[in-house]
Design an enzyme around this catalytic site. Structure first.
Site, short mmCIF file in Angstrom:
data_model
loop_
_atom_site.label_atom_id
_atom_site.label_comp_id
_atom_site.label_asym_id
_atom_site.label_seq_id
_atom_site.Cartn_x
_atom_site.Cartn_y
_atom_site.Cartn_z
N LYS A 86 0.84 -1.27 0.19
CA LYS A 86 0.02 0.10 -0.03
C LYS A 86 0.76 1.21 0.11
O LYS A 86 0.76 2.26 -0.74
CB LYS A 86 -1.09 -0.09 1.34
CG LYS A 86 -2.02 -0.94 1.17
CD LYS A 86 -2.67 -1.31 2.43
CE LYS A 86 -3.68 -2.41 2.34
NZ LYS A 86 -4.43 -2.75 3.63
N GLN A 134 -4.34 -1.13 9.54
CA GLN A 134 -4.35 -2.37 9.28
C GLN A 134 -4.89 -3.39 10.06
O GLN A 134 -4.47 -3.33 11.56
CB GLN A 134 -2.91 -2.68 8.57
CG GLN A 134 -3.03 -4.16 8.18
CD GLN A 134 -3.55 -4.42 6.78
OE1 GLN A 134 -3.42 -3.24 6.11
NE2 GLN A 134 -3.85 -5.45 6.22
N ASP A 191 -11.04 3.62 4.44
CA ASP A 191 -11.41 2.00 4.31
C ASP A 191 -12.88 1.87 4.29
O ASP A 191 -13.22 0.96 3.93
CB ASP A 191 -10.80 1.23 5.82
CG ASP A 191 -9.56 0.27 5.51
OD1 ASP A 191 -9.33 -0.41 4.43
OD2 ASP A 191 -8.78 0.19 6.57
N1 GUN Z 1 -7.11 -6.57 6.64
C1 GUN Z 1 -7.65 -6.96 5.51
N2 GUN Z 1 -8.16 -6.60 4.79
C2 GUN Z 1 -7.99 -5.35 5.31
C3 GUN Z 1 -8.73 -3.77 4.58
O1 GUN Z 1 -9.44 -3.97 3.53
N3 GUN Z 1 -8.52 -2.79 5.36
C4 GUN Z 1 -7.67 -3.03 6.60
N4 GUN Z 1 -7.57 -1.82 7.25
N5 GUN Z 1 -7.13 -4.03 7.06
C5 GUN Z 1 -7.53 -5.33 6.25
#
Ligand code: GUN
Length: 301
Positions: A55, A99, A122
């Site tokens: 990311k 995350q 998100d």
């Molecule tokens: N962990 C797995 N998928 C995601 C997501 O889409 N966003 C976040 N913040 N953590 C994750």
């Protein structure tokens, strides 16, 4: 139709989204606005480390300010909450992503709800969940995996799904529920199936669109699929392909891809399907947050 033309590359569509994000960002930067994405990770979970690294890298490639906060496993909830409070106040940061999963001693929901809804790239804050749920899709930040899946669906079927039956397998807050709301907003007739659903095979066989997000490797077989249906495979399952030969593990989806090819109209592969779209939509959401924070019209994807 030959099998090759049945495969919808998420990678190719993601690249076009990212090109648009980059060119729009170039224009913003010339106006003195640099979109900023802050990614926060707590602990050492290896899969999360990989996701967070990619990311951050993608944000840099888009021309964003890319900030990473790596916190130790034993970080307290109040330390994490005060970091988020400072990121909420920081005008160089337009998007905040924490995350998941978080270590067990931290209340993940409390943390996620402490993110400003305007920086919630998100799409997990109740304000954004509520906007999506009431059909105010354009005003919401939509979770990245379902948003990316919807872009792929629109590529094949267009924006209006009137008269089409869609089945979403999985009822998670991150994928299943927001996916169902997006499909509903596009006029599909939507069923959410899950682990307690009876006769899942026959439920799926009715569907013109199946979105599989259950985390069960190759569960959906060709005889679950209506001929010509569109299949979006959200699953990312690591399996040991052949332990006898000592071969390496590999990724497979929730759909038995080779089998499904016999029946589908279109299917997304794993890897190279929904995965690249998820990260592209995170960049798109960050760009949107930067535009809205500066009183500019939001970009159209
Ligand atoms: N962990 C797995 N998928 C995601 C997501 O889409 N966003 C976040 N913040 N953590 C994750």
């Amino acid at each position: 139709m030959d099998n090759f033309s049945k495969v919808l590359s998420g990678k190719a569509v993601a690249d076009t989204v990212l090109e648009y994000v980059k060119s729009t960002t170039d224009r913003l930067v010339r106006q003195g606005i640099k979109p900023g994405l802050a990614v926060v990770i707590v602990g050492e979970d290896p899969a999360s480390q990989v996701y967070v690294r990619s990311k951050g890298k993608k944000a840099e490639e888009c021309g964003f300010l890319s900030i990473k906060h790596e916190l130790a496993e034993q970080t307290s909830e109040s330390q994490l909450l005060s970091l988020i409070a400072s990121l909420n106040e920081d005008s160089t940061v337009h998007g905040i992503l924490v995350q998941l999963p978080l270590p067990k001693h931290i209340n993940a929901d409390k943390v996620v709800q402490s993110i400003s809804p305007d920086k919630d790239v998100d799409g997990f804050h109740y304000v954004n969940v509520g906007k999506l749920g009431t059909g105010a899709v354009a005003q919401a930040f939509v979770p990245c995996t379902p948003a990316g899946s919807m872009v792929l669906i629109e590529k094949v079927l267009g924006p209006d799904l009137s008269g089409l039956d869609a089945v979403v397998i999985g009822r998670s807050n991150i994928v299943g529920k927001p996916m169902a709301n997006l499909l509903l907003a596009a006029n599909a007739t939507v069923t959410i199936a899950h682990s307690k659903t009876k006769n899942l095979r026959s439920v799926c066989r009715r569907a013109d669109i199946i979105v599989a997000a259950v985390g069960r490797p190759r569960m959906v077989k060709s005889d679950w699929i209506k001929p010509g249906a569109l299949i979006i495979d959200v699953g990312i399952n690591r399996i040991v392909s052949d332990p006898d030969v000592g071969s390496k593990s590999r990724l497979v989806g929730d759909v038995d891809f080779d089998d499904a090819l016999n029946t589908v109209g279109t299917i997304t592969p794993v890897p190279g399907g929904v995965g690249p779209m998820t990260i592209a939509m995170l960049m798109a959401n960050t760009l949107k947050a930067a535009c809205l924070a500066n009183g500019l019209p939001q970009p159209a994807f």
